[in-house]
Write an enzyme that holds these catalytic residues in place. Structure first.
Site, short mmCIF file in Angstrom:
data_model
loop_
_atom_site.label_atom_id
_atom_site.label_comp_id
_atom_site.label_asym_id
_atom_site.label_seq_id
_atom_site.Cartn_x
_atom_site.Cartn_y
_atom_site.Cartn_z
N TRP A 163 9.92 55.08 -17.20
CA TRP A 163 10.39 56.26 -17.93
C TRP A 163 10.66 57.42 -16.98
O TRP A 163 11.56 58.22 -17.21
CB TRP A 163 9.37 56.66 -19.01
CG TRP A 163 9.16 55.59 -20.03
CD1 TRP A 163 7.97 55.00 -20.38
CD2 TRP A 163 10.15 54.95 -20.85
NE1 TRP A 163 8.16 54.06 -21.34
CE2 TRP A 163 9.50 54.00 -21.65
CE3 TRP A 163 11.53 55.10 -20.97
CZ2 TRP A 163 10.17 53.20 -22.57
CZ3 TRP A 163 12.21 54.30 -21.88
CH2 TRP A 163 11.53 53.37 -22.66
N ASP A 164 9.88 57.51 -15.92
CA ASP A 164 10.14 58.55 -14.92
C ASP A 164 11.52 58.38 -14.30
O ASP A 164 12.29 59.34 -14.17
CB ASP A 164 9.08 58.50 -13.81
CG ASP A 164 7.80 59.21 -14.18
OD1 ASP A 164 7.84 60.11 -15.04
OD2 ASP A 164 6.75 58.89 -13.62
N PHE A 165 11.83 57.16 -13.91
CA PHE A 165 13.11 56.92 -13.24
C PHE A 165 14.28 57.05 -14.21
O PHE A 165 15.35 57.55 -13.84
CB PHE A 165 13.12 55.56 -12.56
CG PHE A 165 12.31 55.53 -11.29
CD1 PHE A 165 12.76 56.17 -10.16
CD2 PHE A 165 11.08 54.88 -11.23
CE1 PHE A 165 12.02 56.17 -8.98
CE2 PHE A 165 10.33 54.88 -10.07
CZ PHE A 165 10.80 55.52 -8.94
#
Length: 410
Positions: A163-165
């Site tokens: 989700w960060d990327f």
């Protein structure tokens, strides 16, 4: 590095993964990205894993092709310098809270066309990280062995902070959209991208939310099987585990030919009264019988033979590798134009580094650029952007407001 964004300068005040990813992707496309950190380093400066010299490999790779300015962001003077850098540049990337010293209402004073991109936790201001929004999304309770008890089995977290990327990639797109809008209208923008919204929104965009509401219950765990289609891991005679996927008629026909099971498939179709060539639904519904059939063939052949047969039939497959194997795989790394020679990394450790993920025929991608040392560009940026004299910069350094390069000091 492509130069499609040459002439664009960005100030980045970031930590961890999502926010630095925005600057990384923009930098790989030619933007000048100036990362501003606290003089002792940001929250992610010493993020595991560290080399023996104390350099973070995570920080090093998320901050390639950037410049580094180190300021005392706990002091009023250091914060004022950071705000002025953002205003002078006109565009900011950050994951600081919306009511921090870098709030948009402060930045746009004297700079009405200011564009700020802020990555948040949840839309209502609550804190979040990749692994917590993933817990809320429902995905960890969809994964795991098929025979686990749905009422008592534990969740399975993904290892990569996906989700960060994804948030970083979406934020880069949103930032460039806001900059295009400014070019057309002269208007500034405050852009907020909540990590939690990216996760729950992706669940919705994939059709997963509609599916759960339609079926009125959760999806069952499937182990390594592909939901709604034919695909799973199989084990060869010599102990190699590999993944196959057949989502198209060509892929399905190729798999039948490679495994030489046409007669057995026809017999099973007659027994069950189905036509597996009609689409995903019958193949998924009767996946256990099909898995058993294909596994019996896999168990009778070494992986090298299966590879030859599947490749000849245009099948979609791949052998499972450990991450260490992947990092040393010639096909994935050494012979892949994505990777370039090792730049002069702050860690001193040499290893392949990525170029831009985009491949643009006819354009020179350029070699990967190194990450900076913390504070490496403090003097250069303060002089060029704010017009500070060498004497004034020296005073700020002596006062501890500005930090210089920590090269060799770790």
């Amino acid at each position: 590095m492509y130069n499609l964004l040459s002439g664009l300068s960005l100030i980045e005040v970031s930590s961890f993964v999502a926010s630095p990813t925005v600057g990384l992707y923009c930098g790989q496309m030619g933007a000048e990205v100036i990362r501003v950190d606290h003089v002792a380093g940001g929250l992610d400066y010493d993020r595991f894993m560290l080399t023996r010299e104390g350099r973070s490999l995570s920080w090093e790779n998320l901050n390639r092709a950037k410049k580094s300015v180190a300021l005392d962001l706990r002091s009023g003077e250091g914060r004022e310098l950071c705000v002025e850098l953002a205003r002078k540049t006109g565009q900011l990337i950050t994951n600081l809270p919306e009511h921090s010293f870098l709030k948009h209402s402060v930045l746009e004073q004297g700079r009405p066309d200011m564009v700020s991109l802020r990555i948040m936790g949840w839309h209502d201001g609550r804190q979040a990280m990749d692994f917590t929004v993933n817990a809320a999304s429902g995905y960890p309770l969809m994964t795991g062995p098929e025979d686990w008890d749905p009422d008592t089995a534990p969740p399975i977290n993904q290892v990569m902070p996906a989700w960060d990327f994804i948030t970083g990639a979406y934020s880069a797109f949103a930032l460039l959209a806001a900059l295009r809008h400014r070019d057309m209208t002269g208007e500034g923008s405050e852009v907020r991208v909540p990590l939690g919204d990216v996760a729950i929104g992706t669940l919705a965009n994939s059709g997963g939310m509609a599916e759960m509401l339609y079926r009125g219950r959760d999806r069952e765990r499937l182990g390594n099987a592909i939901w709604g289609a034919f695909g799973r891991d199989f084990l060869s005679k010599d102990g190699k585990r590999f993944m196959v996927a057949a989502l198209t008629p060509k892929q399905w026909d190729g798999l039948i030919a490679a495994f030489d099971v046409a007669e057995r498939i026809a017999s099973l179709e007659t027994e069950l009264g189905v036509d597996f060539s009609s689409g995903d639904e019958p193949r998924f519904a009767h996946r256990h019988r099909l898995f058993e059939m294909f596994q019996s063939v896999a168990a009778s052949h070494d992986y090298a033979e299966l590879t030859k047969r599947m490749a000849a039939q245009g099948c979609t497959f791949e052998r499972y590798r450990t991450a260490h194997e992947a990092a040393n795989d010639p096909e994935l790394v050494t012979n892949n134009p994505l990777f370039g020679p090792s730049p002069a990394n702050p860690s001193g450790f040499e290893y392949p580094a990525t170029r831009s993920f985009a491949n643009m025929p006819g354009r020179e991608a350029g070699d990967p650029q190194p990450a900076p040392y913390l504070g490496q560009h403090s003097e250069e940026v303060l002089a060029e952007r704010l017009g500070l004299s060498s004497g004034e910069i020296g005073r700020l350094v002596d006062a501890g407001v500005v930090g210089l390069s920590d090269g060799g000091s770790k």
